[in-house]
Design a protein around this motif. Structure first.
Motif, short mmCIF file in Angstrom:
data_model
loop_
_atom_site.label_atom_id
_atom_site.label_comp_id
_atom_site.label_asym_id
_atom_site.label_seq_id
_atom_site.Cartn_x
_atom_site.Cartn_y
_atom_site.Cartn_z
N GLN A 264 39.46 46.75 29.90
CA GLN A 264 39.07 47.24 28.76
C GLN A 264 38.10 48.44 28.69
OE1 GLN A 264 38.40 43.99 26.14
NE2 GLN A 264 39.96 42.87 26.89
N LEU A 265 37.28 48.38 29.93
CA LEU A 265 36.18 49.31 30.05
C LEU A 265 36.51 50.84 30.24
CD1 LEU A 265 34.15 47.43 32.73
CD2 LEU A 265 33.73 47.45 30.33
N GLY A 266 37.83 51.13 30.32
CA GLY A 266 38.22 52.43 30.78
C GLY A 266 38.16 52.77 32.11
N GLY A 267 38.22 53.87 32.33
CA GLY A 267 38.18 54.58 33.83
C GLY A 267 39.52 53.93 34.56
N SER A 268 39.43 54.18 35.91
CA SER A 268 40.57 53.66 36.76
C SER A 268 40.35 52.41 37.34
CB SER A 268 40.63 54.76 37.85
OG SER A 268 39.67 54.79 38.81
N VAL A 269 41.18 51.91 37.94
CA VAL A 269 41.27 50.61 38.84
C VAL A 269 40.30 50.85 39.98
CG1 VAL A 269 42.44 49.08 40.42
CG2 VAL A 269 43.65 49.80 38.33
N ALA A 270 40.45 52.03 40.39
CA ALA A 270 39.37 52.22 41.76
C ALA A 270 38.05 52.37 41.27
CB ALA A 270 39.80 53.72 42.38
N GLN A 271 37.68 53.07 40.12
CA GLN A 271 36.26 53.13 39.71
C GLN A 271 35.91 51.55 39.16
OE1 GLN A 271 37.25 55.94 36.80
NE2 GLN A 271 35.55 57.08 37.48
N ARG A 272 36.74 50.94 38.46
CA ARG A 272 36.32 49.46 38.22
C ARG A 272 36.45 48.72 39.16
NH1 ARG A 272 40.40 50.88 34.10
NH2 ARG A 272 41.76 49.25 35.14
N ASP A 273 36.57 48.87 40.22
CA ASP A 273 36.46 47.89 41.46
C ASP A 273 35.19 47.75 41.92
OD1 ASP A 273 37.82 46.54 43.56
OD2 ASP A 273 37.27 47.95 44.90
N VAL A 274 34.15 48.36 41.44
CA VAL A 274 32.70 48.39 41.96
C VAL A 274 32.38 47.19 41.21
CG1 VAL A 274 31.66 49.80 40.30
CG2 VAL A 274 30.60 49.24 42.30
N PHE A 275 32.59 46.86 39.93
CA PHE A 275 32.40 45.55 39.29
C PHE A 275 33.15 44.42 40.01
CE2 PHE A 275 32.11 48.97 36.14
CZ PHE A 275 30.78 49.20 36.04
N LEU A 276 34.24 44.56 40.30
CA LEU A 276 35.04 43.61 40.63
C LEU A 276 34.48 43.17 41.90
CD1 LEU A 276 37.39 41.33 40.04
CD2 LEU A 276 39.08 43.17 40.94
N ARG A 277 34.27 44.01 43.06
CA ARG A 277 33.69 43.50 44.08
C ARG A 277 32.16 42.87 43.96
NH1 ARG A 277 33.99 47.71 48.71
NH2 ARG A 277 31.82 47.38 48.84
N THR A 278 31.47 43.34 43.02
CA THR A 278 30.22 42.60 42.69
C THR A 278 30.44 41.27 42.13
OG1 THR A 278 29.22 44.79 42.20
CG2 THR A 278 28.17 42.78 41.17
N LEU A 279 31.50 40.87 41.48
CA LEU A 279 31.73 39.69 40.92
C LEU A 279 32.29 38.69 42.25
CD1 LEU A 279 33.55 40.44 37.54
CD2 LEU A 279 31.42 39.64 37.77
N LEU A 280 32.96 39.37 42.99
CA LEU A 280 33.57 38.64 44.16
C LEU A 280 32.28 38.16 45.11
CD1 LEU A 280 36.69 40.71 45.21
CD2 LEU A 280 36.74 38.24 45.38
N LEU A 281 31.30 39.07 45.24
CA LEU A 281 30.10 38.71 46.03
C LEU A 281 29.32 37.67 45.53
CD1 LEU A 281 28.96 42.26 47.40
CD2 LEU A 281 30.15 40.44 48.76
N ILE A 282 29.01 37.76 43.95
CA ILE A 282 28.45 36.60 43.34
C ILE A 282 28.90 35.39 43.47
CG2 ILE A 282 27.76 36.04 41.10
CD1 ILE A 282 27.23 38.89 40.21
N ALA A 283 30.40 35.25 43.39
CA ALA A 283 30.93 34.14 43.49
C ALA A 283 30.72 33.61 44.99
CB ALA A 283 32.65 34.14 43.13
N ALA A 284 30.79 34.30 45.80
CA ALA A 284 30.76 33.86 47.25
C ALA A 284 29.60 33.40 47.84
CB ALA A 284 31.27 35.11 48.25
N ASP A 285 28.29 34.25 47.01
CA ASP A 285 26.97 33.88 47.39
C ASP A 285 26.70 32.71 46.73
OD1 ASP A 285 26.74 36.17 48.99
OD2 ASP A 285 25.69 37.37 47.53
N SER A 286 27.36 32.26 45.40
CA SER A 286 26.85 31.09 44.65
C SER A 286 27.77 29.90 45.13
CB SER A 286 26.97 31.30 43.20
OG SER A 286 28.37 31.67 42.89
N GLY A 287 28.46 30.11 46.18
CA GLY A 287 29.47 28.93 46.33
C GLY A 287 30.49 28.57 45.46
#
Length: 431
Positions: free
Chosen positions: A386-409
């Motif tokens: 819903q944010l707009g932009g492309s899948v490739a551009q939004r990947d910066v947010f998805l990567r960040t959520l992945l790292l947050i999930a990994a770091d928090s267990g």
């Protein structure tokens, strides 16, 4: 009435103004600056409806509060010019002015729909097609982008002005909806037909990114650097893509070199420049690199715009810039501004803030402040489109959520986030 080379019908009788407008449309198609030709057209015919409206829509696409003020000013001027035009203007002019009024009021998707309504009876109006494509892109409406070009292409032939550019738009819609083979085929055809079609070039780069064809991506983009200087700030976006391929190849030095050569000094108040610079620096830091003072310029720009929630996608990149440049108080101000817009706004972007923008911003700010957010990571990630932009551009947010999930267990979220990411693209070095 005059019909220009790109199928737009003008009420203006000034042939020289129409010629300048044609040049402006060619510039828009090739992602080159169009302002000089629009200014020249208006100098010849101050009541040229299309030139007024296109100037306003170009401001809308810059997606900042000052730009939207300029867009509303041009909307009033274009409405006045339309009222003076014989017969109330042509169908092309009426559609463009109506779209500008809607977009300047914050309704990007409704504006695109108005242009598409016009295209149903005027399928050769290239400018309407390109602008509708751009507005749908900003809104994350990939299916609508593809539906539009799918409907238009049967009415076109390769000798028509704008045909190669339309192929490039079709390629991008295919890529964003996951039809990678067809997207690459159409994208390569677009570039073969119109070698300076940077949107078609860009569509193929997206396919290669989604498929994790890293070395093919480098080979595709590296020879095009001479073209980047001709296409305004879109050259910076192509540089961003090349740096992503280099980053995926583990070649951090080359990615930094691309940044320093093509992006370091390109940060402006245009959200697209901020997004290119910010998302590359953010990824580099996620890879463990110290990017030093490269955050300073974009951080200062984001600080100055920390209350601007005109376009949530842009505001969230501003949040990354503020965090990257260690301006946490300003980052908190931006999150508060998004929350206020969500609570009180009635525009499409206010709805985006309510649905995903505020939640994502709060998660990222919590991470920066070493707090754990209670927001459901996977549910927020599922709404990123819903944010707009492309899948490739939004990947910066998805990567960040992945790292947050990994770091928090948070293993449950980690599994869901990884599944979401691999449903959109091939697994890569990051995963």
């Amino acid at each position: 009435m005059q019909i220009d080379a790109y199928g737009f019908a003008h009420s203006s009788r000034a042939a020289a103004a129409v010629a300048h407008f044609e040049a402006a449309v060619a510039a828009v198609a090739g992602h080159r600056p169009a302002g000089a030709d629009l200014g020249a057209a208006l100098a010849i015919d101050p009541d040229m409806v299309a030139a007024r409206a296109l100037t306003g829509l170009a401001a809308v696409i810059m997606a900042s509060a000052p730009a939207m003020t300029a867009a509303r000013d041009q909307c009033r001027l274009s409405q006045t010019a339309l009222a003076r035009a014989p017969g109330g203007g042509t169908a092309s002019e009426r559609a463009l002015v109506a779209a500008l009024e809607l977009a300047a009021g914050g309704d990007l998707n409704v504006a695109a729909a108005r242009l598409e309504l016009h295209l149903a009876t005027a399928p050769h109006d290239f400018l309407a097609a390109k602008l509708a494509h751009a507005l749908r892109f900003m809104s994350g409406e990939a299916g609508a982008m593809l539906a539009q070009t799918t409907a238009l292409l049967p009415h076109w032939s390769e000798h028509m002005a704008g045909y190669g550019y339309l192929l490039g738009c079709h390629a991008f819609g295919l890529e964003e909806t996951g039809s990678f083979s067809a997207a690459e085929r159409f994208g390569r055809c677009a570039v073969a037909h119109t070698p300076h079609d940077v949107w078609g070039l860009h569509a193929v780069a997206h396919v290669l990114e989604m498929r994790d064809h890293v070395h093919d991506g480098i080979a595709w983009l590296a020879p095009t650097t001479a073209l980047w200087s001709t296409c305004g700030n879109f050259g910076g976006h192509l540089a961003w893509h090349l740096a992503l391929f280099q980053l995926s190849a583990g070649d951090h030095a080359s990615a930094l070199a691309v940044f320093d050569a093509h992006l370091k000094t390109s940060a402006t108040c245009d959200f697209r420049d901020v997004a290119n610079v910010t998302s590359l620096l953010w990824r580099l830091e996620q890879e463990g690199l110290d990017v030093g003072q490269r955050w300073d310029t974009v951080g200062a720009i984001a600080d100055a715009r920390r209350h601007d929630t005109t376009y949530v996608f842009g505001a969230l990149h501003g949040l990354l810039a503020l965090i990257g440049s260690r301006r946490l108080a300003a980052a908190a101000d931006l999150v508060a501004a998004l929350r206020s817009a969500a609570d009180s706004g009635s525009t499409e972007q206010a709805a985006v803030s309510r649905s995903v923008g505020v939640a994502l911003a709060e998660i990222i700010l919590s991470m920066a402040e070493n707090r754990r957010s209670a927001m459901p990571l996977a549910a927020v990630a599922a709404r990123l489109g819903q944010l707009g932009g492309s899948v490739a551009q939004r990947d910066v947010f998805l990567r960040t959520l992945l790292l947050i999930a990994a770091d928090s267990g948070d293993d449950v979220s980690l599994v869901r986030l990884k599944a979401l990411r691999t449903s959109q693209r091939a697994e890569d070095r990051f995963v």
